[in-house]
Design a protein around this motif. Structure first.
Motif, mmCIF file in Angstrom:
data_model
loop_
_atom_site.group_PDB
_atom_site.id
_atom_site.type_symbol
_atom_site.label_atom_id
_atom_site.label_comp_id
_atom_site.label_asym_id
_atom_site.label_seq_id
_atom_site.Cartn_x
_atom_site.Cartn_y
_atom_site.Cartn_z
ATOM 1 N N GLN A 4 0.829 -1.196 0.000
ATOM 2 C CA GLN A 4 0.000 0.000 0.000
ATOM 3 C C GLN A 4 0.868 1.252 0.000
ATOM 4 O O GLN A 4 1.760 1.407 0.833
ATOM 5 N N GLY A 5 0.618 2.154 -0.938
ATOM 6 C CA GLY A 5 1.313 3.436 -0.966
ATOM 7 C C GLY A 5 2.720 3.374 -1.503
ATOM 8 O O GLY A 5 3.395 4.400 -1.551
ATOM 9 N N GLN A 6 3.193 2.183 -1.899
ATOM 10 C CA GLN A 6 4.566 2.045 -2.382
ATOM 11 C C GLN A 6 4.613 2.276 -3.890
ATOM 12 O O GLN A 6 3.787 1.760 -4.641
ATOM 13 N N GLU A 7 5.590 3.057 -4.358
ATOM 14 C CA GLU A 7 5.708 3.355 -5.771
ATOM 15 C C GLU A 7 6.171 2.121 -6.537
ATOM 16 O O GLU A 7 7.034 1.366 -6.088
ATOM 17 N N VAL A 8 5.584 1.914 -7.721
ATOM 18 C CA VAL A 8 5.940 0.786 -8.559
ATOM 19 C C VAL A 8 7.198 1.121 -9.343
ATOM 20 O O VAL A 8 7.281 2.160 -10.004
ATOM 21 N N THR A 9 8.194 0.253 -9.265
ATOM 22 C CA THR A 9 9.468 0.466 -9.944
ATOM 23 C C THR A 9 9.614 -0.515 -11.110
ATOM 24 O O THR A 9 8.843 -1.465 -11.247
ATOM 25 N N ASP A 10 10.638 -0.284 -11.935
ATOM 26 C CA ASP A 10 10.909 -1.198 -13.043
ATOM 27 C C ASP A 10 11.222 -2.604 -12.540
ATOM 28 O O ASP A 10 10.902 -3.598 -13.206
ATOM 29 N N GLU A 11 11.853 -2.693 -11.372
ATOM 30 C CA GLU A 11 12.177 -4.002 -10.809
ATOM 31 C C GLU A 11 10.908 -4.788 -10.457
ATOM 32 O O GLU A 11 10.914 -6.021 -10.454
ATOM 33 N N ASP A 12 9.820 -4.063 -10.155
ATOM 34 C CA ASP A 12 8.549 -4.732 -9.879
ATOM 35 C C ASP A 12 7.912 -5.283 -11.151
ATOM 36 O O ASP A 12 7.134 -6.240 -11.097
ATOM 37 N N VAL A 13 8.228 -4.688 -12.283
ATOM 38 C CA VAL A 13 7.525 -5.003 -13.525
ATOM 39 C C VAL A 13 8.346 -5.912 -14.442
ATOM 40 O O VAL A 13 7.797 -6.832 -15.059
ATOM 41 N N TYR A 14 9.655 -5.688 -14.538
ATOM 42 C CA TYR A 14 10.473 -6.383 -15.527
ATOM 43 C C TYR A 14 11.460 -7.346 -14.866
ATOM 44 O O TYR A 14 11.929 -7.104 -13.751
ATOM 45 N N THR A 15 11.779 -8.431 -15.591
ATOM 46 C CA THR A 15 12.701 -9.430 -15.063
ATOM 47 C C THR A 15 14.134 -8.918 -15.064
ATOM 48 O O THR A 15 14.482 -7.983 -15.799
ATOM 49 N N THR A 16 14.962 -9.559 -14.281
ATOM 50 C CA THR A 16 16.397 -9.365 -14.399
ATOM 51 C C THR A 16 16.879 -10.136 -15.631
ATOM 52 O O THR A 16 16.150 -10.971 -16.195
ATOM 53 N N GLU A 17 18.097 -9.879 -16.067
ATOM 54 C CA GLU A 17 18.662 -10.578 -17.215
ATOM 55 C C GLU A 17 18.705 -12.084 -16.970
ATOM 56 O O GLU A 17 18.368 -12.878 -17.851
#
Length: 578
Positions: A4-17
């Motif tokens: 709750q209230g936490q900003e969504v980052t690229d790490e939340d959306v995209y895989t690591t290599e």
């Protein structure tokens, strides 16, 4: 998982290599299926349909890079190269000129939208498109399986690949006696190709992986050979006529064979039953929610089989999952456009330019055009390139047809009967693969006239075009009425599917209006392109076509408007946080 209230980052959306590399073969993530929460029956989740099978709640997997998930559309491209791209459309352009190119252009774009909409259900739920159709009524998958066999059950592609291979090797006139049966060399060659394809499936625990790997190799060889042929024969000036062909929308030459034209439309891509396999290929690859659904393993090689769940998955539409969905949907469209659509435009346009340059006004078709008209004009190197290009293109199509017919049919048989009967999906797959291979061998072995492989291709292509009308209309209904608003098609795509249904429906009526009088003598059903010149039965068929299209479009628009205006009932939390 989102807080709750936490900003969504690229790490939340995209895989690591490192995580993304797991998709390079195919990717599966086991779940504690029976312990997962069930999705509530609200507008925020997919409709369960008439059988009431519940969806399990899980987060969407994170989104990998494009380079990690290339493969499903390469199989589709391979299934297309030996059909419309090297035979139908080069023949049509050679016979009638570039004024028909508009239909190829429109056909490829239409199939791009249809194919990615076939992917949508699997991306969102993990289920195959046949399971989606089954949730509407069990008759639909059965109908498409029957039509699929009618259109692709005759070994036209095996015959064509073998025919061109035998001509190239100089053994076309030869024959061999096998077990007391005398076979033409090209028929024996066709049988050996089918046996070769069957053997390749026995090489790996995950049958999808070997199909993807071999198809990528065959597609690469076919494309390289096509480019080399185009460069060697130098038909670049013909490309200046392409823009004029694109803008000649609606132009049809007088006396055009509707069966061949509809076949060309269906095979401006893979077409028919082949397109529906896109859903199963992205599930095997691990796209979206398909990563949880399970894969088909070889029943005789490798590890214990993975479960392939009957009912799929869905996600709570919180911010993380919505962004992941946007990423997956963008990725699926990009992979299909760059691999499938762009590949088709490049290869087919080059082959059409060659046919227009060297066979303009020809009265022959298919393989005969290349072998009898073009070949004598191009010398030894050009001739070798022609035979190699056609052979590998037809072989990739033969491989793609066997794969799609078997995989689609195995999924349908398992879900409609095999699962409840306790049958194993991998064994169903293997059995259908073996029976379909033996069926093709039988047809090629029988002393019946199969001397015109292109005639088999015309029949298959025309039936594939007819088949695309009902499933495109059904796809429009399913994706608008059964999916929640955050994963359903945009208004533009609703229009694209409506266009695709109307497009194939119109030409299907024209085909029936030709076949019924010509084959059955039912002249009252004759139909003409301008509609008004049709006989009473033909007018009635056009009337049914219009009524079906209006009902489908109105129903889909109402469903789309209902999901857009419905209040969101999801709580926005990830599973386990409610």
């Amino acid at each position: 998982m989102q807080r709750q209230g936490q900003e969504v980052t690229d790490e939340d959306v995209y895989t690591t290599e490192e995580e993304g590399k797991q998709y390079r073969g195919s990717s599966y993530m086991p779940t504690a299926y029976d312990n997962l929460d069930l999705a509530p029956e609200t507008e925020a989740y997919p409709d369960r349909g008439h059988d009431g099978g519940s969806y399990r709640l899980l987060d969407l997997p994170r989104v990998p890079k494009l380079s990690h998930v290339l493969g499903p559309s390469a199989i589709m491209l391979g299934a297309s190269l030996g059909s419309g791209e090297t035979l139908f459309w080069p023949t049509l352009v050679a016979q009638h000129g570039w004024e028909l190119y508009w239909a190829f252009f429109v056909g490829v774009l239409t199939q791009f939208f249809i194919n990615t909409e076939i992917q949508r259900w699997t991306l969102a739920t993990g289920e195959s498109i046949f399971r989606a159709f089954e949730r509407v009524h069990t008759a639909w998958p059965i109908l498409f399986m029957v039509l699929g066999f009618v259109s692709l059950g005759w070994p036209g592609w095996a015959a064509s690949a073998a025919d061109i291979g035998a001509i190239g090797l100089g053994i076309q006139a030869s024959s061999f006696e096998i077990l007391g049966v005398e076979l033409a060399a090209w028929k024996l060659f066709g049988i050996l190709l089918m046996v070769f394809i069957w053997i390749t499936y026995q090489l790996t625990p995950l049958m999808y992986n070997v199909v993807e790997a071999i198809q990528i190799v065959l597609v690469t060889i076919s494309v390289v050979l096509a480019v080399a042929l185009f460069v060697a024969l130098g038909s670049v000036h013909e490309l200046a006529k392409v823009p004029g062909g694109i803008v000649s929308v609606g132009t049809l030459p007088p006396g055009q064979d509707v069966a061949i034209f509809l076949g060309g439309l269906a095979y401006a891509g893979a077409g028919g039953y082949l397109n529906l396999a896109q859903s199963l290929w992205i599930r095997e690859k691990g796209y979206g929610m398909g990563r949880y659904q399970g894969r088909i393993e070889n029943p005789f090689v490798g590890d214990d089989p993975e479960p392939v769940h009957r009912n799929g998955f869905t996600f709570i539409p919180n911010e993380v999952n919505r962004k992941r969905w946007q990423g997956w949907w963008r990725l699926a469209r990009l992979e299909h456009f760059l691999t499938f659509a762009f590949g088709l435009f490049v290869v087919a346009t080059m082959m059409m330019a060659l046919a227009a340059e060297y066979a303009q006004g020809t009265t022959t078709d298919g393989i005969a055009m290349w072998a009898d008209v073009v070949l004598p004009q191009v010398g030894a190197v050009g001739g070798a390139l022609i035979f190699a290009t056609l052979f590998f293109a037809l072989l990739t199509t033969e491989y793609g047809i066997i794969e799609s017919v078997v995989r689609n049919s195995a999924d349908i048989v398992y879900e409609l009967y095999g699962r409840s009967a306790g049958w194993s999906l991998p064994r169903i797959f293997w059995s259908i693969l073996t029976m379909f291979t033996l069926w093709g061998i039988l047809i090629l072995s029988l002393p019946i006239p199969v001397e015109d492989p292109f005639g088999l291709l015309v029949l298959a292509a025309a039936m594939s075009g007819v088949m695309m009308w009902p499933y495109t209309a059904l796809l429009l209904v399913v994706n608008t009425a059964r999916l929640p608003d955050h994963v359903e098609p945009s208004w533009f795509r609703v229009g694209a599917l409506a266009w695709g249904s109307a497009f194939f429906g119109y030409f299907s009526v024209l085909l029936l209006g030709k076949w019924l009088p010509d084959i059955l003598g039912l002249t009252m059903f004759a139909a003409t392109a301008d509609v008004v010149g049709s006989e009473p039965g033909g007018l009635a068929m056009f009337g049914v076509y219009v009524v079906v299209e209006v009902l489908v479009v109105v129903y889909s628009i109402r469903a789309k408007r209902a999901t857009v205006t419905a209040p969101q009932t999801g709580d926005g939390n990830a599973p386990g946080e409610r």
